[in-house]
Design a protein around this motif. Sequence first.
Motif, PDB file in Angstrom:
ATOM      1  N   THR A 131     -29.662  58.103  47.763  1.00  0.00           N
ATOM      2  CA  THR A 131     -28.349  57.464  47.749  1.00  0.00           C
ATOM      3  C   THR A 131     -28.180  56.552  48.955  1.00  0.00           C
ATOM      4  O   THR A 131     -27.749  55.399  48.833  1.00  0.00           O
ATOM      5  CB  THR A 131     -27.227  58.516  47.733  1.00  0.00           C
TER       6      THR A 131
ATOM      7  N   THR B 215     -30.122  53.350  48.821  1.00  0.00           N
ATOM      8  CA  THR B 215     -29.600  52.405  47.835  1.00  0.00           C
ATOM      9  C   THR B 215     -28.340  51.697  48.319  1.00  0.00           C
ATOM     10  O   THR B 215     -28.194  50.482  48.136  1.00  0.00           O
ATOM     11  CB  THR B 215     -29.312  53.121  46.504  1.00  0.00           C
TER      12      THR B 215
ATOM     13  N   TRP C  16     -27.546  48.692  43.619  1.00  0.00           N
ATOM     14  CA  TRP C  16     -27.141  49.693  42.642  1.00  0.00           C
ATOM     15  C   TRP C  16     -26.618  49.053  41.361  1.00  0.00           C
ATOM     16  O   TRP C  16     -26.800  49.595  40.268  1.00  0.00           O
ATOM     17  CB  TRP C  16     -26.077  50.619  43.239  1.00  0.00           C
TER      18      TRP C  16
ATOM     19  N   MET D 165     -29.727  48.553  39.437  1.00  0.00           N
ATOM     20  CA  MET D 165     -30.487  49.779  39.223  1.00  0.00           C
ATOM     21  C   MET D 165     -29.787  50.704  38.239  1.00  0.00           C
ATOM     22  O   MET D 165     -30.430  51.314  37.368  1.00  0.00           O
ATOM     23  CB  MET D 165     -30.681  50.497  40.567  1.00  0.00           C
TER      24      MET D 165
END
Length: 500
Positions: free
Chosen positions: A77, A80, A88, A91
Motif C-alpha cells: 500500500t 503504491t 493506483w 493498477m
Amino acid sequence: MTMVQRYIGHLPFLILFFGIWGINQFTFLYGDDLRYATYLGLEPHIYDNPVTLSQIIQTQLHDYFNFNGRFIVNILTILTVLDGIELWRWMNPILVTTLAYAIFYLVFVRFPQRKDLVLTTLTTSLFFFIHIVIFKQTLAYATGAFNYVYPMIFLFITLIYFRKQDFGEPITAQWKYGLVLLSSFLAGWSQEQISAIGLLLVSIWLAKQKRLKNKIRVWDWLLLASYFIGTLFLFLAPGPRLRAQMPGLEAYNQLSFFAKIKKTLPEVLHFFLYQQSIFMIFVVIMSAILCYQISKKAYFGLFICVPLIPFILSIPFFNTQEIALFLSGNHLVTIGIGLFTAISIIGLHAYISWKEKNHFYLVLALGFMLMNLIMIFTPSTFGGRIAFPAIPFAICLIILLWSRIHFRVFHVPVVWILVICALINITFTLREYQLNAKIHLERERIMAQYKGQKNTTITLPLLQNKQYAGYEVKDYSWALQAYRDYYRIDKSVEILFQTK
C-alpha cells in the motif's frame, strides 16, 4: 471467424475495466491512504528526503509489533500511494478485472469463450451492483482495495490449483506452481477473514481427498504449509493484541463470549441482508429454482419468501414504511430472517451438491456465508469493506447456478435488465465522484497555498456528497491529522470547514 467474434466473450471484462477506471479517475487519497502515504505518522519529518524501501520496512515492522499484522499488505500500500493516487488509478482497474477473470476461471476452469458472452456479462455486471457503502471502501479506496480486494485474487488462484485437480488437469509447470505457492502465502498473510476462510477451504479439500482415498501430492501439502505459514504470520502478530487493549476495543474484549455474540450477530446479519441484498437474493432465488429443477418439488419456492419480505414491504406502493423500518431496525427480526436465509443458502447448496454429486456448490455457499459470519467474533461489524470478501464467492455461485438452470428463454432478457441497471448505477456513481473530485481539487489548491505558513486559519469546502466518499476529513481526528501531514501543514495552522 473475425477477431471480434473470437474474443467477444472477453468484451464484458474490457467494459468492467473501463467502468472502474472511469470512476477511479475521480478517486482521491483519503483516510488511511493518507496515513500510509505519511508512514502512519511514524516518520512525518522526512517528507523532503528520499524514501528507501528499508525505511518503509522499518515502519511496518513497528506497525507489526504494535498495531497491525498485515505486514506485506501495508508495505505494498505504501509503495503504491507514496507519490500520490495516479499509479493506483491504473493498477486498481487492472486488478479488479483480474479478479473477475479469476471468478470465472474458478467456476469453469477455463477462460471465457465465444459462447460465454451471457455468462461473462452477468459476471461483470454484478460488480456494478455492489452497495455504495462497500464500493466506496474497496473498489474506490486504495487502502480498502489492498486489504479486501486484491487478497481475493491470491485466494482464488490458490483455490483454482485444487479445482484444476478436480477436473483432472493438475498444474505441472514449475513456474505456475511457483505462482500458486506465492499466492497461497500472500493469501494467508493478507486479511483475517480471507486468511481464515481460505485455510478452512483448503483443509476441506484435503480432507475430501483423504475420504475418497485419492492420492494427495507432495505439492498439495507444500501449498497447505505455505498458506498456513502465512496465516501464522498474520494471526500471531503482536500488534493486534496490543491494539485490542486500546480504550475503544478493550470494553468489547472484556465482554463474555455470549455478550459479544449478542452485540455483533444482529450487526453482521444486517449488513448481510441489506448491504449484500442483491447478491443474497440472487443466490437464494437461483438455488431454489435449481432445487426445483432437480427435484420437481414446488415447496422449494418457499425458501424465496422470507429474505424477500423486508424488501417487498419497503415498496412505497404498499404504504408500509413503519413495518419496513421495524423489520430493518429490530434485532430479533434481523437475526430471525438473517439466520433463516444463511441456513437456507447452505442447506439448499448441500442438497444440490448431493444430487449433482458436485461438492463445489456447497464450498462456494460456505465461502459466501462464512466470510460474513466469521465477523461475529470481531468488534467491527458494520459492513462496508468487511462485507466485500463474501461478494466474489456470491458471484461465483450466481454464475454457476445460472449455467445449470434450464430456463434458457429467460437468460438473455434478465441479463439485459441487469446490464441496463448496471449502466444506470455506474452513471450516477460516476457523476457523484465527479462532483466530489471538484471539491478535492479545490482543497488541494488551497492546501498548496498554505504550505510552510504558520499561525493562520485554512477554510476548506465540504464534499458535495459524502455518501460517495469514505468519510469527510473532519469526521475523525486521525484523518484530519493525516491530511495535515500529507500536505505539510504546520501544527499551528487551524483547519476549518465551510458550513453548508
